[in-house]
Design a protein around this motif. Structure first.
Motif, PDB file in Angstrom:
ATOM      1  N   LEU A   1       0.839  -1.197   0.000  1.00 36.90           N
ATOM      2  CA  LEU A   1       0.000   0.000   0.000  1.00 36.90           C
ATOM      3  C   LEU A   1       0.879   1.255   0.000  1.00 36.90           C
ATOM      4  CD1 LEU A   1      -2.558  -1.082   2.757  1.00 36.90           C
ATOM      5  CD2 LEU A   1      -2.881  -1.161   0.262  1.00 36.90           C
ATOM      6  N   PRO A   2       0.333   2.392  -0.451  1.00 41.12           N
ATOM      7  CA  PRO A   2       1.118   3.645  -0.419  1.00 41.12           C
ATOM      8  C   PRO A   2       1.642   3.976   0.973  1.00 41.12           C
ATOM      9  CG  PRO A   2      -0.829   3.919  -1.779  1.00 41.12           C
ATOM     10  CD  PRO A   2      -0.963   2.574  -1.125  1.00 41.12           C
ATOM     11  N   LEU A   3       0.845   3.691   2.010  1.00 41.74           N
ATOM     12  CA  LEU A   3       1.280   3.975   3.375  1.00 41.74           C
ATOM     13  C   LEU A   3       2.506   3.151   3.760  1.00 41.74           C
ATOM     14  CD1 LEU A   3      -2.019   4.335   5.429  1.00 41.74           C
ATOM     15  CD2 LEU A   3      -0.312   6.086   4.956  1.00 41.74           C
ATOM     16  N   GLN A   4       2.577   1.955   3.242  1.00 42.29           N
ATOM     17  CA  GLN A   4       3.738   1.120   3.534  1.00 42.29           C
ATOM     18  C   GLN A   4       4.994   1.668   2.872  1.00 42.29           C
ATOM     19  OE1 GLN A   4       1.744  -2.496   2.266  1.00 42.29           O
ATOM     20  NE2 GLN A   4       1.882  -3.322   4.350  1.00 42.29           N
ATOM     21  N   ASN A   5       4.833   2.327   1.730  1.00 44.56           N
ATOM     22  CA  ASN A   5       5.973   3.021   1.122  1.00 44.56           C
ATOM     23  C   ASN A   5       6.462   4.153   2.031  1.00 44.56           C
ATOM     24  OD1 ASN A   5       6.004   1.452  -1.237  1.00 44.56           O
ATOM     25  ND2 ASN A   5       4.456   2.734  -2.219  1.00 44.56           N
ATOM     26  N   CYS A   6       5.512   4.825   2.673  1.00 46.09           N
ATOM     27  CA  CYS A   6       5.873   5.900   3.612  1.00 46.09           C
ATOM     28  C   CYS A   6       6.632   5.345   4.816  1.00 46.09           C
ATOM     29  CB  CYS A   6       4.619   6.636   4.078  1.00 46.09           C
ATOM     30  SG  CYS A   6       3.743   7.518   2.768  1.00 46.09           S
ATOM     31  N   ILE A   7       6.184   4.182   5.308  1.00 44.53           N
ATOM     32  CA  ILE A   7       6.879   3.550   6.430  1.00 44.53           C
ATOM     33  C   ILE A   7       8.293   3.150   6.023  1.00 44.53           C
ATOM     34  CG2 ILE A   7       6.877   1.556   7.974  1.00 44.53           C
ATOM     35  CD1 ILE A   7       3.807   1.645   7.855  1.00 44.53           C
ATOM     36  N   THR A   8       8.440   2.657   4.806  1.00 39.25           N
ATOM     37  CA  THR A   8       9.772   2.328   4.286  1.00 39.25           C
ATOM     38  C   THR A   8      10.674   3.551   4.291  1.00 39.25           C
ATOM     39  OG1 THR A   8       8.817   0.605   2.868  1.00 39.25           O
ATOM     40  CG2 THR A   8      11.037   1.372   2.324  1.00 39.25           C
ATOM     41  N   LEU A   9      10.118   4.701   3.900  1.00 40.97           N
ATOM     42  CA  LEU A   9      10.874   5.948   3.891  1.00 40.97           C
ATOM     43  C   LEU A   9      11.340   6.315   5.299  1.00 40.97           C
ATOM     44  CD1 LEU A   9      11.893   8.573   2.554  1.00 40.97           C
ATOM     45  CD2 LEU A   9       9.598   9.532   2.937  1.00 40.97           C
ATOM     46  N   VAL A  10      10.440   6.192   6.277  1.00 37.43           N
ATOM     47  CA  VAL A  10      10.783   6.540   7.662  1.00 37.43           C
ATOM     48  C   VAL A  10      11.896   5.634   8.186  1.00 37.43           C
ATOM     49  CG1 VAL A  10       9.924   6.605  10.035  1.00 37.43           C
ATOM     50  CG2 VAL A  10       8.534   7.535   8.178  1.00 37.43           C
ATOM     51  N   ILE A  11      11.802   4.335   7.902  1.00 36.11           N
ATOM     52  CA  ILE A  11      12.842   3.400   8.359  1.00 36.11           C
ATOM     53  C   ILE A  11      14.186   3.740   7.707  1.00 36.11           C
ATOM     54  CG2 ILE A  11      13.601   0.997   8.313  1.00 36.11           C
ATOM     55  CD1 ILE A  11      10.677   0.179   8.569  1.00 36.11           C
ATOM     56  N   THR A  12      14.171   4.058   6.420  1.00 37.61           N
ATOM     57  CA  THR A  12      15.408   4.414   5.716  1.00 37.61           C
ATOM     58  C   THR A  12      16.025   5.678   6.299  1.00 37.61           C
ATOM     59  OG1 THR A  12      14.523   3.431   3.683  1.00 37.61           O
ATOM     60  CG2 THR A  12      16.410   4.909   3.462  1.00 37.61           C
ATOM     61  N   LEU A  13      15.180   6.678   6.550  1.00 35.55           N
ATOM     62  CA  LEU A  13      15.672   7.919   7.155  1.00 35.55           C
ATOM     63  C   LEU A  13      16.258   7.654   8.538  1.00 35.55           C
ATOM     64  CD1 LEU A  13      12.778  10.347   6.156  1.00 35.55           C
ATOM     65  CD2 LEU A  13      15.131  10.433   5.313  1.00 35.55           C
ATOM     66  N   GLY A  14      15.601   6.760   9.298  1.00 31.13           N
ATOM     67  CA  GLY A  14      16.105   6.418  10.621  1.00 31.13           C
ATOM     68  C   GLY A  14      17.469   5.749  10.568  1.00 31.13           C
TER      69      GLY A  14
ATOM     70  N   MET B   1      -6.834  10.449   9.478  1.00 28.02           N
ATOM     71  CA  MET B   1      -7.860  11.031   8.616  1.00 28.02           C
ATOM     72  C   MET B   1      -8.582   9.974   7.782  1.00 28.02           C
ATOM     73  SD  MET B   1      -5.973  14.437   7.138  1.00 28.02           S
ATOM     74  CE  MET B   1      -5.781  15.919   8.126  1.00 28.02           C
ATOM     75  N   GLY B   2      -8.065   8.743   7.821  1.00 25.98           N
ATOM     76  CA  GLY B   2      -8.706   7.665   7.088  1.00 25.98           C
ATOM     77  C   GLY B   2      -8.110   7.387   5.739  1.00 25.98           C
ATOM     78  N   TYR B   3      -6.966   8.049   5.434  1.00 22.00           N
ATOM     79  CA  TYR B   3      -6.333   7.825   4.131  1.00 22.00           C
ATOM     80  C   TYR B   3      -5.877   6.364   4.023  1.00 22.00           C
ATOM     81  CZ  TYR B   3      -2.917   8.106   0.338  1.00 22.00           C
ATOM     82  OH  TYR B   3      -2.205   7.895  -0.805  1.00 22.00           O
ATOM     83  N   GLY B   4      -6.319   5.715   2.964  1.00 30.11           N
ATOM     84  CA  GLY B   4      -5.991   4.311   2.766  1.00 30.11           C
ATOM     85  C   GLY B   4      -6.872   3.355   3.539  1.00 30.11           C
ATOM     86  N   VAL B   5      -7.780   3.912   4.337  1.00 31.62           N
ATOM     87  CA  VAL B   5      -8.692   3.074   5.136  1.00 31.62           C
ATOM     88  C   VAL B   5     -10.135   3.291   4.716  1.00 31.62           C
ATOM     89  CG1 VAL B   5      -9.466   2.477   7.460  1.00 31.62           C
ATOM     90  CG2 VAL B   5      -7.085   3.177   7.082  1.00 31.62           C
ATOM     91  N   VAL B   6     -10.598   4.567   4.801  1.00 34.63           N
ATOM     92  CA  VAL B   6     -11.976   4.873   4.397  1.00 34.63           C
ATOM     93  C   VAL B   6     -12.032   5.836   3.227  1.00 34.63           C
ATOM     94  CG1 VAL B   6     -12.882   4.468   6.719  1.00 34.63           C
ATOM     95  CG2 VAL B   6     -12.133   6.772   6.066  1.00 34.63           C
ATOM     96  N   THR B   7     -10.872   6.387   2.827  1.00 40.03           N
ATOM     97  CA  THR B   7     -10.858   7.315   1.701  1.00 40.03           C
ATOM     98  C   THR B   7      -9.555   7.163   0.929  1.00 40.03           C
ATOM     99  OG1 THR B   7     -10.968   9.658   1.061  1.00 40.03           O
ATOM    100  CG2 THR B   7      -9.915   9.142   3.170  1.00 40.03           C
ATOM    101  N   PRO B   8      -9.607   7.219  -0.398  1.00 39.17           N
ATOM    102  CA  PRO B   8      -8.381   7.044  -1.196  1.00 39.17           C
ATOM    103  C   PRO B   8      -7.561   8.328  -1.316  1.00 39.17           C
ATOM    104  CG  PRO B   8     -10.282   7.250  -2.641  1.00 39.17           C
ATOM    105  CD  PRO B   8     -10.821   7.259  -1.246  1.00 39.17           C
TER     106      PRO B   8
END
Length: 384
Positions: free
Chosen positions: A240-253, A301-308
């Protein structure tokens, strides 16, 4: 405009000398406090070496924790010299003491106001020599506080403090002050440096544990990153797009922890902060923190859960995230590259308040959005 201001702050901090275990003195002025003129020359936590319990004669040879003077000179102006050329009593005193002995500094006659420099009343009582710094020997740390003197001989414009090494035989927080008691030396200029060293290197005592901490954190992030990227590659079709964001955070860390480790390792070896590495460590950390805050907000806000999509809220989220990044970056740069002690209380609050307010805005918006998202999910669940 804000980006340009951030660039100016970063360049200014990279060019200025920051506090470190190698303290350089140039362009500094003495502050008038009571009857003394004082310049704070450094304050560091120093660990005594395990074999430091030796005789006074052998201590200098074996001590690994030390304070060393290196080419320290004091210059008075020619106008000052003309007014005092008949006397050779002008002198600058260097006082070094451990924080527990701070009450041993200064004195007062007949219970009056405490003074740093010996007054005529105290001199009459035989407690000290007029014009000298008042101090009493420590009962806990024999031989301390230590006082050294640089004297102006006759009409000389320059007084030199001989190079010397002071071994540290007791673990503690040590302070150094340059002090003079002569108002005619108010425009005194100083040049030189002192070197403060622990047995394990040049890291100040308060920072020494951070090197190992960031080393362990770097290893932990590498392990987390390997596991995450393995799972990511195994299920890349369902990412999912959110998982790409998590990947970014881990890389930055990973980058942040590694940079901080190298920063402290370099600092420990040289005694001077590697400002380039520090800048990038701060920047990666600030980007990571901002990204994490924004991810939590958009999930609530529900992004990726209740709204695209976030719709019209996208620009507001970006604006809040960008402002938070700039405020946090400036604060972290000042704290890590500049000398925070040089800032007045109001200036310090000027930098802290925006970050605190923006952080609070994130928290409030997250909770409000989360409540709305939960309400939507409950409605959907009720309809089904």
């Amino acid at each position: 405009m804000a980006g340009r201001f951030l660039l100016v702050v970063a360049v200014a901090l990279l060019l200025r000398p920051g506090d470190a275990s190698v303290h350089e003195y140039r362009g500094l002025s003495f502050a008038n406090k009571g009857n003394a003129f004082i310049l704070h020359a450094g304050s560091e936590g120093l660990y005594a070496a395990s074999h430091a319990n030796t005789t006074a004669e052998d201590a200098a040879a074996v001590a690994e924790a030390l304070i060393r003077f290196d080419k320290i000179t004091f210059r008075r102006s020619e106008d000052t010299n003309n007014s005092v050329k008949e006397t050779s009593s002008a002198k600058v005193q260097v006082l070094i003491f451990e924080i527990e002995d701070r009450e041993m500094i200064g004195g007062s006659a007949y219970g009056g106001q405490k003074a740093i420099c010996c007054t005529s009343d105290l001199a009459k009582l035989g407690a000290c020599t007029e014009g000298s710094v008042i101090y009493r020997p420590s009962q806990v740390n024999p031989g301390w506080p230590k006082l050294f003197v640089a004297s102006f001989d006759g009409s000389d414009l320059i007084a030199t403090l001989p190079s010397r090494t002071i071994p540290i035989t007791k673990t503690g927080i040590y302070n150094m002050y340059f002090i003079h008691c002569d108002p005619s030396l108010a425009s005194l200029e100083i040049e030189g440096k002192t070197i403060w060293k622990n047995p394990t290197g040049y890291l100040p005592g308060r920072m020494a544990p951070l090197k190992n901490f960031f080393g362990l954190m770097s290893f932990a992030f590498v392990v987390l990153g390997i596991y995450w990227f393995y799972q990511y590659m195994k299920s890349w079709r369902e990412v999912l797009p959110l998982q790409n964001c998590i990947t970014l955070v881990i890389t930055l860390g990973m980058f942040e922890m590694a940079l901080w480790y190298f920063e402290y390792a370099e600092f420990n070896e040289t005694g001077v902060r590697p400002k380039g590495i520090t800048f990038w460590a701060v920047t990666f950390g600030t980007v990571k923190r901002t990204a994490a805050e924004v991810i939590v907000l958009i999930v609530s806000m529900g992004y990726g859960v209740v709204t695209p999509t976030l719709g019209g809220l996208t620009s507001k989220v970006v604006m809040l995230g960008g402002t938070f990044f700039l405020a946090t970056e400036i604060l972290e740069l000042v704290e890590n590259l500049g000398a925070v002690n040089d800032l007045s209380g109001k200036a310090r609050l000027f930098l802290v308040y925006p970050v605190a307010i923006l952080d609070a805005a994130f928290v409030i918006w997250i909770f409000i959005s989360l409540a709305k998202t939960i309400g939507k999910l409950q409605k959907v669940d009720g309809q089904t």
